[in-house]
Design an enzyme around this catalytic site. Structure first.
Site, PDB file in Angstrom:
ATOM      1  N   GLU A  56      53.315  21.154  -0.422  1.00  0.00           N
ATOM      2  CA  GLU A  56      52.695  22.438  -0.086  1.00  0.00           C
ATOM      3  C   GLU A  56      53.792  23.484   0.086  1.00  0.00           C
ATOM      4  OE1 GLU A  56      49.368  24.385   2.915  1.00  0.00           O
ATOM      5  OE2 GLU A  56      50.057  22.339   3.257  1.00  0.00           O
ATOM      6  N   LYS A 187      47.913   5.053  14.950  1.00  0.00           N
ATOM      7  CA  LYS A 187      47.465   5.697  13.714  1.00  0.00           C
ATOM      8  C   LYS A 187      45.965   5.968  13.678  1.00  0.00           C
ATOM      9  CE  LYS A 187      51.416   3.500  11.635  1.00  0.00           C
ATOM     10  NZ  LYS A 187      51.941   2.340  10.929  1.00  0.00           N
ATOM     11  N   ASP A 263      57.502   6.919  10.219  1.00  0.00           N
ATOM     12  CA  ASP A 263      56.272   6.332   9.690  1.00  0.00           C
ATOM     13  C   ASP A 263      55.248   7.450   9.570  1.00  0.00           C
ATOM     14  OD1 ASP A 263      53.884   4.985   9.192  1.00  0.00           O
ATOM     15  OD2 ASP A 263      54.380   3.302  10.499  1.00  0.00           O
ATOM     16  N   HIS A 358      49.430  32.115  -0.359  1.00  0.00           N
ATOM     17  CA  HIS A 358      49.276  30.871  -1.113  1.00  0.00           C
ATOM     18  C   HIS A 358      49.244  31.134  -2.607  1.00  0.00           C
ATOM     19  CE1 HIS A 358      48.566  27.350   1.577  1.00  0.00           C
ATOM     20  NE2 HIS A 358      48.534  28.321   2.468  1.00  0.00           N
TER      21      HIS A 358
END
Length: 371
Positions: A56, A187, A263, A358
């Site tokens: 991005e 997670k 991670d 963007h």
């Protein structure tokens, strides 16, 4: 804004190891260094560029804008590390709730004994607390550890395995359920992590003078504070967010995690956090609280050439007391999140600014768009 080529390393031919093959170098995520940002607080001080690995591309200049704001404030971004602990939950099973309750009391009574067992598993592991929940005959134990400069996943699991083995031997009336019981929680976005914390709990804050808000962010403190309430707080409430109220912590965390060998799946709980904004007579008080920053400077992935370079440049390879390098990394992560969060909220106070940025940046070609 300073930009540099993506970090690269020598290409290694694909070779299967235990059924897993290395992929070609073309799968690497583009990386740029942005900043510098200025930081102060109890875990990190000074000015530094930060690495962000992302597809991005507008994220680089967005974070860079927040970093430029930090340079206009004397202390820059103040990052306060409030707490740190890695968790692993285990499950044991009794015959009934009465038995589970008795087992929980027995575990609590053996706390110092369990601490000694933990220390025997690693010279860096320290048992900080044991919390429990009972569901019928099921006893869930949430074990909380200090893990030095490691994020601590494996260290906590190793200690939990030893503790579970000991408890099954010495606490009567219980049997094995699981070494991982989802009460950690790893997670997954949960209330327990938001309340109790998992990893590093850090608040990054800044007080931006009115003139800087208007000149650098093209908005006002009142407009940002109102948008934070209507978007981040009320909007997230309507969406059913879990212990979280922010615009896009995950964007900055993923990019920072990938660049520093973390991670990446831990952005699930890591992106839980609360943005607070206040208009102080035209000046903007702005903070980002992240209770679940799971980062480390040693362990799996940290020895890769690009990661080693990033940690060195970030000042996280210094000769410091155990844990200090990881705490510095967590503070820098939180400061980076604040830079991107502040920049995005400022943009969203102005109609059309977000989409214009963007469109302009993501349709550009070549590395110049990151400058």
């Amino acid at each position: 804004m300073s930009s540099e080529p993506a970090v690269t390393s020598t290409t290694v031919p694909a070779q299967a190891v235990n059924g897993v093959a290395d992929e070609p170098a073309g799968t690497r995520v583009p990386l740029r260094w942005v900043g510098p940002l200025r930081i102060s607080g109890n875990a990190a001080q000074g000015e530094t560029h930060v690495p962000l690995a992302t597809y991005e591309s507008p994220l680089w200049p967005s974070v860079a804008r927040g970093a430029r704001v930090s340079l206009q404030v004397g202390a820059g971004i103040t990052a306060t590390l409030v707490d740190e602990r890695m968790t692993r939950s285990v499950l044991v099973e009794a015959r009934d709730a009465q038995g589970a309750h008795a087992a929980a009391q027995a575990v609590d009574a053996r706390f110092e004994e369990l601490r000694a067992i933990t220390r025997a598993t690693s010279r860096f592991a320290e048992l900080l607390a044991v919390r429990h929940e009972i569901v019928g005959p099921l006893l869930y134990l949430r074990l909380e550890f200090a893990t030095g400069d490691a994020s601590g996943h494996n260290m906590a699991t190793l200690a939990a395995d030893a503790l579970l083995t000991h408890l099954l031997t010495h606490v009567p009336g219980i049997g094995y359920g699981s070494i991982s019981a989802n009460y950690c929680t790893d997670k997954k976005a949960t209330a327990v992590n938001g309340i109790l914390g998992r990893g590093k709990n850090v608040t990054a804050e800044i007080l931006v003078p009115r003139a800087v808000v208007e000149r650098r962010l093209h908005t006002t403190a009142a407009r940002i504070a109102r948008l934070n309430t209507t978007k981040n707080l009320i909007g997230t409430l309507l969406a059913g967010g879990i212990r979280s109220a922010n615009a896009h912590y995950a964007n900055m965390l993923l990019a920072f995690y990938l660049a520093t060998g973390q991670d990446a799946a831990n952005i699930v709980e890591g992106s839980q956090g609360v943005t607070y904004a206040e208009d102080r007579d035209g000046d903007l008080y702005f903070s980002c609280t992240l209770p679940n920053l799971i980062v480390g400077t040693v362990g799996n992935g940290k020895g890769l050439p690009g990661v080693e370079e990033a940690l060195t440049r970030l000042g996280c390879r210094q000769d410091r007391p155990t844990g200090a390098n990881a705490r510095r990394l967590a503070a820098l992560a939180a400061a980076t999140v604040l830079c991107g969060e502040l920049s995005l909220l400022a943009a969203q106070t102005n109609p059309g600014e977000l989409m214009s940025a963007h469109t302009r940046l993501e349709r550009s070609t070549g590395p110049s768009h990151a400058q």
